[in-house]
Design a protein around this motif. Sequence first.
Motif, short mmCIF file in Angstrom:
data_model
loop_
_atom_site.label_atom_id
_atom_site.label_comp_id
_atom_site.label_asym_id
_atom_site.label_seq_id
_atom_site.Cartn_x
_atom_site.Cartn_y
_atom_site.Cartn_z
N VAL A 1 0.87 -1.07 -0.02
CA VAL A 1 0.13 0.18 -0.08
C VAL A 1 0.88 1.11 -0.03
O VAL A 1 2.01 1.44 0.82
CB VAL A 1 -1.19 -0.02 1.19
N LYS A 2 0.37 2.21 -0.83
CA LYS A 2 1.28 3.47 -0.89
C LYS A 2 0.51 4.58 -0.75
O LYS A 2 -0.66 4.73 -1.47
CB LYS A 2 2.07 3.60 -2.35
N ILE A 3 0.53 5.56 0.32
CA ILE A 3 -0.05 6.77 0.40
C ILE A 3 0.65 7.67 -0.32
O ILE A 3 1.42 8.15 -0.30
CB ILE A 3 -0.01 7.15 1.88
N TYR A 4 -0.37 8.16 -1.71
CA TYR A 4 0.57 9.03 -2.82
C TYR A 4 0.35 10.54 -2.10
O TYR A 4 1.27 11.23 -2.46
CB TYR A 4 -0.26 8.91 -3.86
N GLY A 5 -0.60 10.78 -1.41
CA GLY A 5 -0.82 12.27 -1.16
C GLY A 5 -2.01 12.47 0.01
O GLY A 5 -2.87 11.48 0.30
N ILE A 6 -2.16 13.69 0.43
CA ILE A 6 -3.13 14.16 1.37
C ILE A 6 -3.69 15.23 0.76
O ILE A 6 -2.74 16.29 0.10
CB ILE A 6 -2.82 14.14 2.76
#
Length: 301
Positions: free
Chosen positions: A185-190
């Motif tokens: 899982v990769k959090i790309y942005g907020i």
Amino acid sequence: MDSSCSSEVEFECLPLFRVFKDGVVERLRGTETVPPSDVPQNGVVSKDVVISPETGLSARLFLPMTATPDRKLPILIYIHGGGFVIESPFSPLYHPHVVSLASAANVIAVSVHYRRPPEHPIPIPHDDTWDAFQWVAAHSSGQGPEPWLNHHAKFDRVFFAGDSAGANIAHNMAIRAGTTQPPNVKIYGIVLVHPYFGNNGPDRLWNYLCPSGVHNLLFDPAVDTKLSILGCGKVLIFVAGKDVLKDRGFCYYEAVKKSGWGGAVEMVESEGEEHVFHLFNPDCDKARALIQKFASFMNQD
């Protein structure tokens, strides 16, 4: 307890809520709900899921009809605002807003129904949102309990976003992800829309909702030395010109830039607008522009 205390107010934050000395909480707005829809709304269908029967943590899911097994879509984990205390993913403010985001950005949205203070003090809303993220991540193998995520979600492109109090939570999710992030899982942005990081002085609401007093970095991240470990590659911040929270949004922007974090941070101001104006007037030009910028941010590399 003396029955005469039952009508005495212990705390109130108008026009949001009041708490009586007998423990009864009266929410003065943000209690209305609308159902999900299996008939496409703006090209998006929705349904409700229970994430944790033990705690009552749940979410409303939004799926664009463009999704196919061969075309997986990014994931937006959305966290509603309302001073942590009012509103929900099921409200007539937030349901159409997240429909608009899912449609414009072509993403699967998971709108989190966290437990709310004062019955569930801070940091319970933050912990619930992290648990919701863990639940989403558990589908990355294609073996989770929710078919929409198993079949259609792109787990290397996850976004957290929220407005006001929800933006506070979204930021703190990226901080947690900086030290621990599920595999695959990769959090790309907020995306932080009109973030609630308090006022320039003592904040009566925060102090009441977070009585332990040990979670001040959740409240004022500009003084957090851990900003450099934000667990995402890019940040988009929206502020509104007439919002009393605007200055703290600017402070956050500057603090992130100076923190040593290696990602890209951008800020957009809606001049002449009030706090969360886009929720109350979604058809105005500036609200449409906010949605389009939000969507383009999620679709850019």
